[in-house]
Write a protein that holds these residues in place. Structure first.
Motif, short mmCIF file in Angstrom:
data_model
loop_
_atom_site.label_atom_id
_atom_site.label_comp_id
_atom_site.label_asym_id
_atom_site.label_seq_id
_atom_site.Cartn_x
_atom_site.Cartn_y
_atom_site.Cartn_z
N VAL A 146 112.11 119.99 29.23
CA VAL A 146 113.27 119.14 28.93
C VAL A 146 114.22 119.84 27.97
N ASN A 147 115.36 119.20 27.74
CA ASN A 147 116.36 119.74 26.82
C ASN A 147 115.87 119.62 25.38
N LYS A 148 116.33 120.55 24.55
CA LYS A 148 115.96 120.54 23.13
C LYS A 148 116.89 119.66 22.30
N PHE A 149 118.19 119.73 22.59
CA PHE A 149 119.17 119.11 21.70
C PHE A 149 120.12 118.19 22.46
N TYR A 150 120.95 117.49 21.67
CA TYR A 150 122.05 116.69 22.18
C TYR A 150 123.30 117.05 21.37
N THR A 151 124.46 116.66 21.89
CA THR A 151 125.68 116.94 21.15
C THR A 151 125.88 115.98 19.98
N GLY A 152 124.95 115.03 19.81
CA GLY A 152 125.00 114.15 18.65
C GLY A 152 124.66 114.91 17.37
N ASP A 153 124.67 114.21 16.24
CA ASP A 153 124.39 114.89 14.99
C ASP A 153 122.90 115.19 14.87
N TYR A 154 122.53 115.86 13.79
CA TYR A 154 121.16 116.35 13.64
C TYR A 154 120.17 115.19 13.52
N ASP A 155 120.57 114.12 12.84
CA ASP A 155 119.70 112.95 12.74
C ASP A 155 119.37 112.40 14.13
N TYR A 156 120.37 112.39 15.01
CA TYR A 156 120.15 111.91 16.37
C TYR A 156 119.17 112.83 17.11
N ASN A 157 119.30 114.14 16.92
CA ASN A 157 118.38 115.09 17.54
C ASN A 157 116.95 114.84 17.08
N LEU A 158 116.77 114.58 15.78
CA LEU A 158 115.44 114.30 15.25
C LEU A 158 114.87 113.02 15.84
N LYS A 159 115.72 112.02 15.96
CA LYS A 159 115.28 110.73 16.53
C LYS A 159 114.81 110.92 17.96
N MET A 160 115.57 111.66 18.77
CA MET A 160 115.21 111.88 20.16
C MET A 160 113.94 112.73 20.28
N ASP B 250 113.64 119.94 10.28
CA ASP B 250 113.89 119.50 8.91
C ASP B 250 115.33 119.84 8.55
N TRP B 251 115.71 119.57 7.31
CA TRP B 251 117.08 119.79 6.86
C TRP B 251 117.18 121.02 5.97
N SER B 252 116.15 121.85 5.97
CA SER B 252 116.10 123.00 5.06
C SER B 252 116.58 124.27 5.75
N ASN B 253 117.14 125.17 4.96
CA ASN B 253 117.53 126.50 5.44
C ASN B 253 116.45 127.53 5.11
N LEU B 254 115.35 127.07 4.54
CA LEU B 254 114.24 127.96 4.19
C LEU B 254 113.28 128.06 5.37
N ASN B 255 112.71 129.26 5.56
CA ASN B 255 111.78 129.45 6.67
C ASN B 255 110.87 130.64 6.37
N ILE C 255 112.21 133.75 4.41
CA ILE C 255 113.57 134.16 4.78
C ILE C 255 114.51 132.96 4.66
N TRP C 256 115.80 133.26 4.74
CA TRP C 256 116.83 132.23 4.98
C TRP C 256 117.08 132.20 6.48
N GLU C 257 117.32 131.02 7.02
CA GLU C 257 117.58 130.95 8.46
C GLU C 257 118.88 131.64 8.85
N TRP C 258 119.83 131.75 7.91
CA TRP C 258 121.08 132.42 8.25
C TRP C 258 120.90 133.92 8.43
N GLN C 259 119.72 134.46 8.11
CA GLN C 259 119.45 135.87 8.36
C GLN C 259 119.24 136.16 9.85
N LEU C 260 119.04 135.11 10.65
CA LEU C 260 118.80 135.26 12.08
C LEU C 260 120.06 134.94 12.87
N PRO C 261 120.22 135.50 14.05
CA PRO C 261 121.40 135.19 14.88
C PRO C 261 121.33 133.76 15.42
N ASP C 262 122.50 133.15 15.62
CA ASP C 262 122.56 131.82 16.23
C ASP C 262 122.12 131.90 17.69
N LEU C 263 121.53 130.81 18.16
CA LEU C 263 121.04 130.76 19.53
C LEU C 263 122.00 129.98 20.42
#
Length: 248
Positions: A78-92, A147-152, A172-180
């Protein structure tokens, strides 16, 4: 007498020809004050990028393939995300009871787990080559935590004694990785590639292909890593594999 009769007949004909027409008039429309609201649009599903890597992970001289999957409670991809906000993605994510896993195409070995749960699959997956000189390819992976953290954490794993073990890890910081990309590969469940979907954003795909990761081999006992330093934002240091992780 005849003249009077003709005049009388003429007046009767004229008065009949000027009778008003019997036309139906439209009834006035009443304004009730109600405005029809537009139908709410549901967020569009976004399949999400799936990682696929190959390598000789068990040292038998043959290539194995690891494929990322993201399924709901029925086992359907199935799909991972929706175009809704992050809270909506977590709910789904919770309502559909979604889970992610890696699948190996060799029946002789298992795939490493994607932890912790819940998550949106992987942020990063790479064949690092033989880092410790044991004749097997190691992998690195980063979980896309829900989660809502940039730590990983950047985890390096090796296949030993019939199971996957952590060889080394570092923060690491998540911003050290390329966007998907939000859409890249579409798979049938359990490892059969169905088709490739054009994301419309080839820049992200190119960046993933060019990204060399955050690890560089120095020798069979040492690595150079780019990590989340406790002193500064990020730092490049050389570490020993026997230490398992850098000073935190």
């Amino acid at each position: 007498m005849r003249l009077y009769f003709i005049i009388f007949l003429f007046l009767c004909v004229c008065s009949c020809s000027h009778q008003p027409e019997n036309r139906a008039h439209p009834q006035p429309q009443l304004n009730t004050g109600k405005v029809k609201e537009p139908t709410a649009q549901k967020p569009a599903p976004l399949f999400g990028y799936r990682f696929v890597i190959s390598g000789d992970f068990d040292g038998d001289g043959k290539q194995e393939k690891l494929t990322e999957h993201f399924c709901d409670s029925t086992g359907k991809e199935v799909n991972k995300f929706y175009t809704g906000d992050y809270d909506y993605n977590l709910k789904m994510l919770g309502s559909r009871k979604c889970y992610s896993f890696l699948k190996c195409d060799s029946i002789l070995m298992d795939a490493p787990p994607i932890e912790p749960l819940p998550n949106f699959g992987l942020y990063f997956l790479k064949n690092e080559g033989d880092l410790n000189g044991d004749g097997k390819d190691e992998i690195s992976l980063v979980t896309n935590k829900a989660d809502w953290s940039n730590l990983n954490e950047y985890t390096i794993m090796t296949y030993r004694h019939g199971k996957w073990n952590t060889l080394y890890w570092f923060p690491i910081w998540e911003w050290q990785l390329p966007d998907l990309p939000l859409n890249a590969y579409n798979f049938k469940c359990f490892g059969v590639q169905e088709d490739v979907v054009d994301t419309g954003d080839l820049r992200l795909l190119k960046e993933i292909g060019k990204f060399k990761g955050l690890v560089k081999k120095i020798d069979n006992k040492k690595l150079q890593i780019v990590y989340r330093s406790p002193e500064i934002s990020s730092d490049t240091i050389i570490v020993k594999l026997k230490d398992k992780h850098p000073r935190l």
